[in-house]
Design an enzyme around this catalytic site. Structure first.
Site, PDB file in Angstrom:
ATOM      1  N   HIS A  37       0.840  -1.208   0.000  1.00  0.00           N
ATOM      2  CA  HIS A  37       0.000   0.000   0.000  1.00  0.00           C
ATOM      3  C   HIS A  37       0.871   1.252   0.000  1.00  0.00           C
ATOM      4  O   HIS A  37       0.560   2.241  -0.661  1.00  0.00           O
ATOM      5  CB  HIS A  37      -0.879   0.045   1.260  1.00  0.00           C
ATOM      6  CG  HIS A  37      -1.936  -1.000   1.310  1.00  0.00           C
ATOM      7  ND1 HIS A  37      -1.980  -1.956   2.287  1.00  0.00           N
ATOM      8  CD2 HIS A  37      -3.008  -1.232   0.520  1.00  0.00           C
ATOM      9  CE1 HIS A  37      -3.029  -2.744   2.107  1.00  0.00           C
ATOM     10  NE2 HIS A  37      -3.664  -2.324   1.042  1.00  0.00           N
ATOM     11  N   GLY A 148      -2.964  -2.267  -6.777  1.00  0.00           N
ATOM     12  CA  GLY A 148      -1.824  -3.183  -6.838  1.00  0.00           C
ATOM     13  C   GLY A 148      -2.000  -4.225  -7.941  1.00  0.00           C
ATOM     14  O   GLY A 148      -3.105  -4.738  -8.156  1.00  0.00           O
ATOM     15  N   ASP A 151      -3.449  -7.958  -7.211  1.00  0.00           N
ATOM     16  CA  ASP A 151      -4.850  -8.310  -7.456  1.00  0.00           C
ATOM     17  C   ASP A 151      -5.126  -8.124  -8.946  1.00  0.00           C
ATOM     18  O   ASP A 151      -5.854  -7.208  -9.359  1.00  0.00           O
ATOM     19  CB  ASP A 151      -5.762  -7.424  -6.607  1.00  0.00           C
ATOM     20  CG  ASP A 151      -5.546  -7.678  -5.123  1.00  0.00           C
ATOM     21  OD1 ASP A 151      -5.691  -8.825  -4.696  1.00  0.00           O
ATOM     22  OD2 ASP A 151      -5.192  -6.730  -4.399  1.00  0.00           O
TER      23      ASP A 151
HETATM   24  O1  PAF Z   1      -7.915  -4.185  -3.137  1.00  0.00           O
HETATM   25  C1  PAF Z   1      -8.611  -3.818  -2.155  1.00  0.00           C
HETATM   26  O2  PAF Z   1      -8.125  -3.504  -1.090  1.00  0.00           O
HETATM   27  C2  PAF Z   1     -10.136  -3.758  -2.310  1.00  0.00           C
HETATM   28  O3  PAF Z   1     -10.597  -4.780  -3.118  1.00  0.00           O
HETATM   29  C3  PAF Z   1     -10.640  -2.396  -2.815  1.00  0.00           C
HETATM   30  C4  PAF Z   1     -10.097  -2.067  -4.182  1.00  0.00           C
HETATM   31  C5  PAF Z   1     -10.216  -1.305  -1.835  1.00  0.00           C
HETATM   32  C6  PAF Z   1     -12.165  -2.393  -2.909  1.00  0.00           C
HETATM   33  O4  PAF Z   1     -12.750  -2.665  -1.684  1.00  0.00           O
END
Ligand code: PAF
Length: 281
Positions: A37, A148, A151
């Site tokens: 993050h 990211g 995912d």
């Molecule tokens: O990747 C995530 O943390 C979640 O799927 C997101 C994009 C914040 C949606 O809830």
């Protein structure tokens, strides 16, 4: 603590009204912020004059038997991380203020993009992601939004929604950050014991075996997948859920590696579900 924190869409919209002349970078998250993050946040800060992070553990994207109640929540720590990283405002909406209820309008991505990979075992997950991301993008109206690449299915689906529905936002995919062992950073790594963490390093190590074979000009995806499966079998604690080579945009399976392709994996260690992927070429 000086970082402004807003808990309803109205409060955030009001704050943003006086900042609309700036370029806005947005990082949507579910909190439990980690180094992955942080790299999204740093990039949002570098590329925009105003950076916003949202933290919302979205109930719509968790199935009945998934870890919604147990999902790590650490708002105070996340707040300090955001403040230290130089974020301008934090959006932490409540489920009520996001209109979460059984009658909420749903955004349904193309079924062909949801039926494979994680979608095969997580019915409703990507519809839940699509609905909440659509709401967040409409509330924040950023110039750029950061997701990211770990995912990969989520990222492909969000890119498709934004293109199909003409959202005026650039979707920026950011490379996966890894521990020295190769394990991709993930909020769910918190569930793993030290042994589990070291066993989980097999995931990235195995994916790399496919690239090694591709470097030797192997294009048959069956053979590439077999190399990964062999490497995975050295750690019986890893329970494979899926392993696939697909087109990175359409997410459809491919037989021959003529273009860069997405090699994606999901499985469990100590009952913790982990995903990862690499682009092989
Ligand atoms: O990747 C995530 O943390 C979640 O799927 C997101 C994009 C914040 C949606 O809830």
């Amino acid at each position: 603590m000086n970082l402004p924190l807003f808990t309803t869409p109205n409060e955030l919209s009001h704050y943003l009204q006086s900042h609309r002349s700036q370029s806005i970078g947005f990082v949507p998250t579910m909190g439990a912020l980690h180094l992955g993050h942080q790299s999204l946040i740093d990039r949002a800060r570098r590329e925009n004059t105003l950076a916003i992070v949202s933290i919302f553990v979205n109930p719509l994207q968790f199935g009945a038997n998934e870890d919604l109640d147990r999902y790590p929540r650490q708002l105070e720590i996340d707040r300090v991380i955001c403040e230290t990283a130089g974020i301008d405002a934090l959006f932490v909406p409540t489920p009520v203020s996001m209109g979460i209820n059984n009658t909420l309008t749903q955004v349904i991505p193309p079924p062909m993009m949801m039926s494979g990979l994680c979608g095969a075992t997580r019915a409703g997950h990507f519809q839940g992601v699509a609905t909440i991301v659509t709401k967040l993008l409409n509330i924040v109206q950023p110039d750029r939004a950061y997701f990211g690449e770990k995912d990969a299915q989520q990222l492909a689906i969000i890119r498709r929604i934004v293109a199909d529905l003409n959202f005026p936002v650039d979707i920026i995919g950011c490379p996966t950050l890894r521990a020295d062992s190769g394990l991709a950073h993930s909020s769910r790594n918190q569930y793993l014991s030290p042994t589990g963490r070291s066993q989980a390093a097999i995931i990235y190590h195995s994916l790399q075996q496919a690239q090694k074979l591709a470097d030797l000009r192997e294009v048959n995806t069956e053979k590439l997948l077999a190399a990964v499966t062999t490497a995975l079998s050295t750690v019986p604690a890893f329970q494979l859920e899926y392993l696939a080579i697909v087109d990175p945009q359409t997410l459809q399976p491919i037989d021959k590696l003529n273009e860069p392709a997405l090699l994606a994996i999901a499985g469990r260690i100590e009952n913790t579900r982990l995903i990862d992927n690499i682009i092989i070429s």
